[in-house]
Design an enzyme around this catalytic site. Structure first.
Site, PDB file in Angstrom:
ATOM      1  N   TYR A  14      74.417 -13.343  24.337  1.00 26.33           N
ATOM      2  CA  TYR A  14      75.281 -14.037  23.481  1.00 26.33           C
ATOM      3  C   TYR A  14      76.697 -14.326  24.011  1.00 26.33           C
ATOM      4  CZ  TYR A  14      75.999 -15.497  18.686  1.00 26.33           C
ATOM      5  OH  TYR A  14      76.161 -16.410  17.535  1.00 26.33           O
ATOM      6  N   TYR A  36      73.162  -5.828  10.998  1.00 28.51           N
ATOM      7  CA  TYR A  36      72.105  -6.399   9.809  1.00 28.51           C
ATOM      8  C   TYR A  36      71.046  -5.287   9.831  1.00 28.51           C
ATOM      9  CZ  TYR A  36      73.283 -11.329  10.301  1.00 28.51           C
ATOM     10  OH  TYR A  36      73.739 -12.852  10.344  1.00 28.51           O
ATOM     11  N   GLU A  96      81.871 -13.601  10.586  1.00 31.14           N
ATOM     12  CA  GLU A  96      81.258 -13.729  11.751  1.00 31.14           C
ATOM     13  C   GLU A  96      82.265 -14.760  12.722  1.00 31.14           C
ATOM     14  OE1 GLU A  96      77.402 -15.780  11.515  1.00 31.14           O
ATOM     15  OE2 GLU A  96      76.402 -13.903  10.747  1.00 31.14           O
ATOM     16  N   GLU A 108      68.611 -14.752  14.439  1.00 29.36           N
ATOM     17  CA  GLU A 108      68.050 -15.143  15.595  1.00 29.36           C
ATOM     18  C   GLU A 108      66.795 -14.079  15.875  1.00 29.36           C
ATOM     19  OE1 GLU A 108      70.842 -17.092  14.854  1.00 29.36           O
ATOM     20  OE2 GLU A 108      71.716 -15.334  16.296  1.00 29.36           O
ATOM     21  N   ASN A 110      72.202 -13.402   3.156  1.00 29.80           N
ATOM     22  CA  ASN A 110      73.060 -14.105   4.492  1.00 29.80           C
ATOM     23  C   ASN A 110      73.139 -15.461   4.465  1.00 29.80           C
ATOM     24  OD1 ASN A 110      74.240 -13.222   7.063  1.00 29.80           O
ATOM     25  ND2 ASN A 110      72.636 -14.612   7.562  1.00 29.80           N
ATOM     26  N   GLU A 111      74.358 -15.837   4.311  1.00 26.85           N
ATOM     27  CA  GLU A 111      74.625 -17.361   4.385  1.00 26.85           C
ATOM     28  C   GLU A 111      73.622 -17.996   3.423  1.00 26.85           C
ATOM     29  OE1 GLU A 111      74.487 -18.750   8.413  1.00 26.85           O
ATOM     30  OE2 GLU A 111      76.333 -18.247   8.758  1.00 26.85           O
TER      31      GLU A 111
END
Ligand SMILES: *[C@@H]1O[C@H](CO)[C@@H](O)[C@H](O)[C@H]1NC(C)=O
Ligand SMILES: *[C@@H]1O[C@H](CO)[C@@H](O)[C@H](O)[C@H]1NC(C)=O
Ligand SMILES: *[C@@H]1O[C@H](CO)[C@@H](O)[C@H](O)[C@H]1NC(C)=O
Ligand SMILES: *[C@@H]1O[C@H](CO)[C@@H](O)[C@H](O)[C@H]1NC(C)=O
Ligand SMILES: *[C@@H]1O[C@H](CO)[C@@H](O)[C@H](O)[C@H]1NC(C)=O
Ligand SMILES: *[C@@H]1O[C@H](CO)[C@@H](O)[C@H](O)[C@H]1NC(C)=O
Length: 668
Positions: A335, A85, A270, A131, A189-190
């Protein structure tokens, strides 16, 4: 473990080899093409069928010192591409003020990937979720209070237009067609997960991306596997891809992509190798078996895949985001990915590599080893000053006066802390309720009266608190911004006291508002002097309550001499401390909150440490320091060689119901 010399030589040889490889590719830029074949249902690279096996790495979560190490490990896992990103707020912290150097040098990062022979999938925003504070949108957009983010709101579009006019021209020479590594560029994004569903906005973005990047580059969108999400998130001319994790029905997921794109490559943008965390919730993990079996099946489908994350990294400073109902993400963005937060090789890394090996060529040769860690040991900290004592340093321009409270944005403070001060309008010798009736403390307020700590107010959890004090006493609320919501409808996340506070039945008025410049203050702490030798008797401040006044503590440690490999990475542990912020040599490592967990240690990368002089640790403890009122306990932190990010939760989860309804988890 090899000596550094061997490692350096190895890296050099590998790099030289890779450089030769990519130089060959660069020879004739006009021959370089990357496109979608709707006939063959695949990507074509230079006219040849091509499938990417990619992994996400966020340059903004890894110090540039370590970019090459992480990229090389990704290359050696058999990936042929990486995905990142670009968070707008990281690059334009104030309107028109741009940062593209050092850890923000995204062009350098992309060049490094290129030199290592990795292609790049760029998710350019403007919104990125991730996030990350406010999903990458700059907080200063909220200066127009009614702004509708991620829509055709003209003020939003004007700011986006200006930003894209800065970012995209930097990316253009890095496109594959132009000799660089960027093969595809994601728009938004989404977007289908957001409530606006504004096609004019997507069309606007499409036009601006085309204008800056040209007609040739493949532009795409990504959405969750749900019909409605794909409807609102995709647009003719932007190639629609999907995202889903292990355990999803792959057939169903790709059938859904086929609804939007009847022909062309199958793409999971993703594929989740792990999952995000929140303070106060158990550390998320996804088993290696679940990841590898799904990955195997996706690859067997012939699909393109990006593993999110391949290496997560760290939310340094104040960069973490949050979900709603309000739950902030911790400092670690490990993660549970194949490479750990510190870039270490895990069992998942090797298992993923084994799967890739069944479908693609994996580079020969040794994999760069995990970086060694060092336990520098315990460091005694001295208390320097409370926040209140240090106000002249923290807020040299003095307070802003206002009848009613102002938000962070209104006082142009975007991150960190603001101190709100007023006086008690009446006698409160008996406990009197201080309350935030509209849940307007965003996000946490450390309350004191005449320098006696009273307790904490917390968004969604604690909105009333008894305080005591005499009429005319000073009431201070140090308000912490714990990170802006990054996902969903409530992105417009104002910070500070965003509504009035009441004392008993009365609205409190006549505030003095101190925006705090913690970063500059920490730089100048040297001149502050200490209180003794690490033993600190907090007689007045501790009172009968469990709180100490928010205060700065500092201490030094030296790197042992005679060990040639030092300095090495380490982790800082906070035994007995409660919640706060920590810096080493002025580098803001992020938030610690062992009282809530599950993260107990913070990653300390070696490049911020020095051998020529002592290293200075500064801690801003907000709630309760471990130095007891009996003066016996030391204020100690400890530098250890193993991370702890998955401690069992010990705090009272009485209000955990709020968290369990996290809409993020229901989004698919
Ligand atoms: C580069 O490729 C183009 C298209 O194939 C060709 O016309 C041109 O002559 C090539 N140039 C060089 C320097 O090889
Ligand atoms: C997966 O989805 C396909 C297509 O919708 C369906 O036919 C199949 O039964 C599903 N498999 C499972 C295990 O649910
Ligand atoms: C505040 O103090 C009063 C009187 O001592 C007590 O009855 C009440 O329960 C307290 N409220 C809270 C929220 O602590
Ligand atoms: C506080 O209350 C006053 C008086 O009711 C009102 O005018 C003002 O808008 C309120 N301020 C905030 C921040 O809610
Ligand atoms: C202080 O905290 C301890 C443990 O968290 C708790 O048992 C005790 O009741 C608290 N004391 C006060 C005065 O709140
Ligand atoms: C740490 O060392 C610096 C010199 O490098 C010194 O100025 C400072 O006072 C020391 N701080 C503490 C808390 O000992």
């Amino acid at each position: 473990m090899g000596t550094p010399g061997v490692l350096v030589r190895f890296l050099f040889l590998l790099l030289a080899q890779l450089l030769l490889g990519s130089a060959r590719g660069l020879h004739n830029a006009s021959q370089r093409t990357f496109e979608i074949s709707y006939d063959q249902n695949c990507f074509l690279k230079d006219g040849q069928r091509f499938r990417y096996i990619s992994g996400s790495i966020h340059y903004f979560r890894i110090p540039c010192f370590y970019w090459k190490d992480r990229l090389l490990k990704m290359k050696m896992a058999g990936l042929n591409a990486i995905q990142t990103y670009v968070p707008w707020n990281f690059h334009e912290p104030r309107p028109g003020q741009y940062q593209f150097s050092g850890d923000s040098d995204v062009e350098h990062f992309i060049q490094l990937a290129h030199e290592l022979g990795l292609l790049v999938i760029l998710r350019a925003g403007p919104y990125v979720c991730a996030e990350w504070d406010m999903g990458g949108l700059p907080a200063w957009l909220l200066e127009k209070e009614s702004i509708v983010l991620r829509s055709s709101d003209p003020d939003y579009l004007a700011a986006v237009d200006k930003w894209l006019g800065v970012l995209l021209p930097k990316m253009k020479p890095l496109l594959y067609q132009n000799g660089g590594p960027i093969i595809t560029v994601q728009v938004e994004n989404e977007y289908g997960s957001y409530f606006t569903c504004d096609y004019d906005y997507l069309r606007f973005l499409q036009k601006r991306f085309r204008y800056h990047l040209g007609d040739k580059v493949v532009l795409f969108t990504t959405d969750g596997v749900h019909e409605k999400l794909l409807q609102c998130g995709s647009l003719q001319g932007l190639y629609a891809t999907v995202d889903f994790g292990p355990g999803s029905n792959i057939t169903a997921a790709f059938l859904l992509q086929r609804n939007s794109e009847p022909r062309g490559p199958l793409v999971n943008s993703e594929f989740y190798t792990g999952w995000l965390d929140h303070w106060g919730q158990p550390h998320s993990t996804v088993t290696t078996e679940a990841v590898t079996s799904s990955l195997h099946n996706i690859l067997a489908w012939g699909a393109n895949v990006n593993m999110y994350m391949f290496t997560g990294g760290t939310n340094f400073a104040y960069w973490n985001g949050a979900n709603t109902p309000y739950a902030a993400q911790p400092t670690s963005y490990d993660y549970d990915a194949p490479l750990s937060e510190a870039g270490d090789l895990t069992e998942k890394y090797f298992a993923v590599r084994d799967i890739i090996q069944k479908f693609a060529e994996v580079p020969e040769g040794p994999i760069p080893p995990s970086t060694p860690k060092f336990a520098y040991g315990k460091v005694a900290l001295k208390k320097l000053k409370t926040v209140e004592e240090a106000l002249d340093v923290l807020c040299p321009s003095g307070p802003i006066k206002s009848l009613y409270p102002l938000t962070f944005i209104q006082v142009k403070q975007y991150f960190g802390f603001v101190l709100y001060r007023t006086t008690l309008p009446k006698d409160c010798s008996d406990p009197t309720l201080l309350s935030a009736p509209l849940n307007g403390v965003h996000d946490r307020a450390y309350v004191s009266v005449d320098q006696v700590p009273q307790g904490v107010l917390e968004r969604n959890r604690v909105i009333i608190l008894n305080i005591t004090g005499k009429a005319g006493a000073t009431l201070d609320l140090l308000v912490e911004n714990m990170g802006r919501v990054n996902y969903g409808r409530y992105n417009n996340d104002f910070k500070g006291l965003i509504s009035n506070l009441t004392l008993g039945p009365d609205i409190l008025t006549d505030w003095m508002i101190f925006p705090l410049n913690t970063e500059d203050a920490v730089e100048h702490l040297g001149g502050w002097g200490g209180h003794g030798d690490g033993h600190y008797v907090e007689a007045r401040a501790r009172g009968s309550s469990n709180y100490t006044l928010p205060a700065f503590y500092a201490g030094n440690f030296s790197i042992p001499s005679g060990i040639p490999q030092l300095p090495q990475d380490t982790f800082i542990h906070f035994p007995g401390w409660t919640k706060g912020q920590v810096w080493i040599n002025g580098f803001n490592l992020g938030r610690y909150w062992p009282a809530r967990g599950p993260q107990m240690t913070l990653f300390v990368p070696q490049h911020i440490l020095r051998t020529s002089a002592p290293n200075t640790i500064v801690v801003l403890e907000l709630e309760r320091a471990p130095c007891g009122s009996d003066g016996l306990d030391l204020c100690l932190v400890e530098l250890v060689d193993k991370p702890v990010i998955s401690a069992a939760l010990t705090y009272d989860r009485g209000s955990a119901e709020l968290l369990s309804k996290d809409p993020w988890l229901d989004r698919v």
